[in-house]
Design a protein around this motif. Structure first.
Motif, PDB file in Angstrom:
ATOM      1  N   ASN A 150       0.861  -1.184   0.000  1.00  0.00           N
ATOM      2  CA  ASN A 150       0.000   0.000   0.000  1.00  0.00           C
ATOM      3  C   ASN A 150       0.895   1.231   0.000  1.00  0.00           C
TER       4      ASN A 150
ATOM      5  N   GLU B 262       0.845   5.770  -0.772  1.00  0.00           N
ATOM      6  CA  GLU B 262       0.180   7.021  -1.150  1.00  0.00           C
ATOM      7  C   GLU B 262       1.247   7.967  -1.682  1.00  0.00           C
TER       8      GLU B 262
ATOM      9  N   GLU C 198      -5.712   5.093  -8.968  1.00  0.00           N
ATOM     10  CA  GLU C 198      -5.269   3.844  -8.353  1.00  0.00           C
ATOM     11  C   GLU C 198      -4.361   3.091  -9.318  1.00  0.00           C
TER      12      GLU C 198
ATOM     13  N   GLU D 165      -2.529  -3.214  -3.141  1.00  0.00           N
ATOM     14  CA  GLU D 165      -3.866  -3.227  -2.554  1.00  0.00           C
ATOM     15  C   GLU D 165      -4.488  -1.835  -2.621  1.00  0.00           C
ATOM     16  N   GLN D 166      -3.797  -0.847  -2.081  1.00  0.00           N
ATOM     17  CA  GLN D 166      -4.217   0.552  -2.177  1.00  0.00           C
ATOM     18  C   GLN D 166      -2.986   1.381  -2.544  1.00  0.00           C
ATOM     19  N   TYR D 167      -2.650   1.355  -3.812  1.00  0.00           N
ATOM     20  CA  TYR D 167      -1.478   2.066  -4.330  1.00  0.00           C
ATOM     21  C   TYR D 167      -2.024   3.241  -5.137  1.00  0.00           C
ATOM     22  N   VAL D 168      -2.065   4.420  -4.541  1.00  0.00           N
ATOM     23  CA  VAL D 168      -2.814   5.525  -5.135  1.00  0.00           C
ATOM     24  C   VAL D 168      -1.929   6.751  -5.312  1.00  0.00           C
TER      25      VAL D 168
END
Length: 536
Positions: free
Chosen positions: A294, A296, A492, A531-534
């Motif tokens: 993950n 940001e 994303e 999974e949450q790569y934004v």
């Protein structure tokens, strides 16, 4: 006691306020107040009351004013003094200043307080606190009504939002060429049927019989058509719903083939973004190291935070190999607090921390040999801003208004695989949260061979690029119709590596028997996915 009136005058006799509690005219009150001024001026006694032939004046100085209670001669003067004190306290708490203008500004509140103290000439048994409470006019019913009104306003706002979404959906469907048959058949059809029934209910018997005969014939026709429609539906269901979705060939041609079916778009996106993972072949003992990342990242490429989560899974399909013990590599630091290692409750934690082995607490018990994955170890590591240790792919974006398409923005993606990451990113996709058919890749800036794989109403635009190896970089540019830049974010990033070296550097050196430490054959697979790569 009977209170006839209460008044406020100046020391010089100028009347300011007066409230009558009996049937007394204004002229009579003015006459009584004039007599009071004469009586006070001629009185030499140190009293707070004076009398004439008809009434008694109970008064009290209040700064430059007199507060006067006019009663009959038979009134109880002790009670009158108590009533006067309540009047003085009320006036004192109501006035904001002591000028005549302040008295006039607060006249309404003062007169209301007088009415609370005296009713029909008789004093109410109230304290100053109770009077203030009554004047505040707090109402439980009013509060409930206000809550109800607020709830109604909230429900109306939600209904407006729902209708706005419905209108937007219909408008988008109209642009994509999707016919909206529900409105015609569902609404107008029902209305017309009711109209026909209402008309023929008042018609003649012959007309009613003709109408009933027509309806029965229509019902028979629908029954005859039902099997044929079911067969057509079966053939329609067999039609494949996959495909690449939208394809892009040039900056000026836009989208070659607009998608006509929103449901078909969603299925296409699911096939593109969530491919079904094949179960690896197990030759006896299979060890899987699965890590998810993950992160940001800001639009200009700055790292704002990252998190790595991993699990080590064991699959055994041979009962003869179930009494096993996993030995970690010598370069694995199991006491590293930054990784927060956590073993399964049935795993010997002391052996893990001391000998770097993963085995059951009871060495006489075997691992399950049903060829199902069993998680025996988990770990988690968190990094803060500007720390690149857990970042396999660094991304930066460049935005500018499109010079070729109205109301569109050119988004340029520049990305590079971290040189410290040993492996190839096999699958890489960018999800832009905008639902529009005005999107195309710019051919003059497309090193990544990017294509618009699909467009989904819930997820937006999905762009797929070629695999990229460690240390390599690439760039591509896409033009997207959007009202403003913030509508394109967060973007994303879906990445996956099916044969990656774990970012945690976790590896298995050998697998031995828990009974005699003889080595056992095993296979190892490792995967890394986001999974949450934004990008925000």
């Amino acid at each position: 006691m009977v209170v006839l009136a209460v008044s406020i005058t100046t020391r010089k006799g100028k009347p300011l306020l007066s409230r009558q509690f009996r049937d007394i005219t204004k002229d009579r009150v003015m006459e009584l107040l004039s007599n009071f001024q004469t009586l006070v001026a001629n009185s030499s006694k140190q009293h707070t009351f004076v009398e004439d032939e008809h009434v008694r004046y109970v008064y009290k100085p209040f700064d430059d004013y007199y507060i006067i209670l006019i009663t009959n001669l038979h009134s109880n003067i002790i009670q009158d003094m108590d009533t006067l004190n309540i009047f003085v306290q009320t006036v004192d708490s109501t006035l904001k200043g002591l000028s005549e203008e302040d008295v006039f500004d607060s006249a309404f509140d003062i007169l209301n307080s007088f009415d609370e103290i005296i009713t029909m000439g008789y004093k109410e048994n109230l304290s100053l606190t109770q009077i203030k409470t009554f004047l505040a006019m707090e109402s439980h019913e009013e509060r409930i009504q206000e809550i109800i009104e607020r709830n109604k306003e909230f429900e109306a706002a939600e209904e407006r939002k729902r209708r706005a979404k419905e209108i937007s959906r219909k408008e988008q469907a109209r642009k994509l060429g999707i016919p909206d048959t529900q409105e015609f058949t569902g609404i107008h059809g029902g209305v017309m049927n009711k109209a026909y029934d209402s008309y023929y209910s008042h018609a003649s018997s012959a007309a009613q019989q003709s109408h009933m005969h027509t309806q029965s014939n229509q019902g028979i026709q629908q029954q005859n058509l039902a099997p044929q429609q079911q067969q057509q539906q079966q053939y329609a269901n067999r039609e494949p719903l996959g495909g690449k979705g939208l394809q892009v060939n040039g900056p000026r041609r836009g989208v070659e083939r607009p998608i006509k079916n929103v449901e078909r778009q969603s299925l296409s996106v699911q096939t593109a973004t969530l491919p079904e993972e094949e179960k690896p072949i197990n030759n006896g003992i299979l060890i899987s190291v699965k890590e998810t990342i993950n992160a940001e990242i800001s639009r200009d490429g700055a790292i704002m935070g990252s998190e790595l989560k991993g699990v080590l899974e064991l699959r055994v399909n041979n009962p003869d190999l179930a009494h096993a013990k996993l030995c970690l590599g010598t370069d694995v630091n199991v006491k590293d607090k930054t990784y927060q290692f956590k073993t399964h409750p049935n795993v010997d934690k002391a052996g893990f921390l001391t000998n770097k082995t993963i085995g059951l607490r009871d060495p006489n018990k075997p691992f399950p040999s049903n060829d199902q994955s069993l998680g025996v170890l988990r770990w988690r590591k968190v990094k803060g801003a500007d720390e690149h240790d857990l970042i396999p792919l660094e991304i930066s974006t460049w935005l500018s208004p499109s010079s070729e398409t109205d109301n569109a923005i050119d988004v340029t993606f520049e990305y590079e695989v971290n040189s410290d990451y040993e492996g190839t990113i096999d699958e890489l996709r960018f999800l832009i949260p905008v639902f529009t058919d005005t999107v195309f890749i710019k051919d003059d800036l497309n090193e990544a061979n990017a294509i618009v794989e699909a467009i989904d109403e819930s997820q937006g635009i999905i762009i797929k690029v070629d695999p990229i190896e460690s240390g390599q970089s690439s760039v591509f540019s896409v033009t997207v119709q959007a009202a403003y830049e913030d509508a394109l974010f967060p973007i994303e990033v879906a990445l996956k590596n099916s044969n990656a070296k774990p970012l945690s550097n976790l590896n298995i050196a050998s697998v031995v028997s828990a009974a005699d430490d003889t080595e056992l054959p095993f296979d190892t697979v490792s995967t890394l996915k986001s999974e949450q790569y934004v990008v925000v």
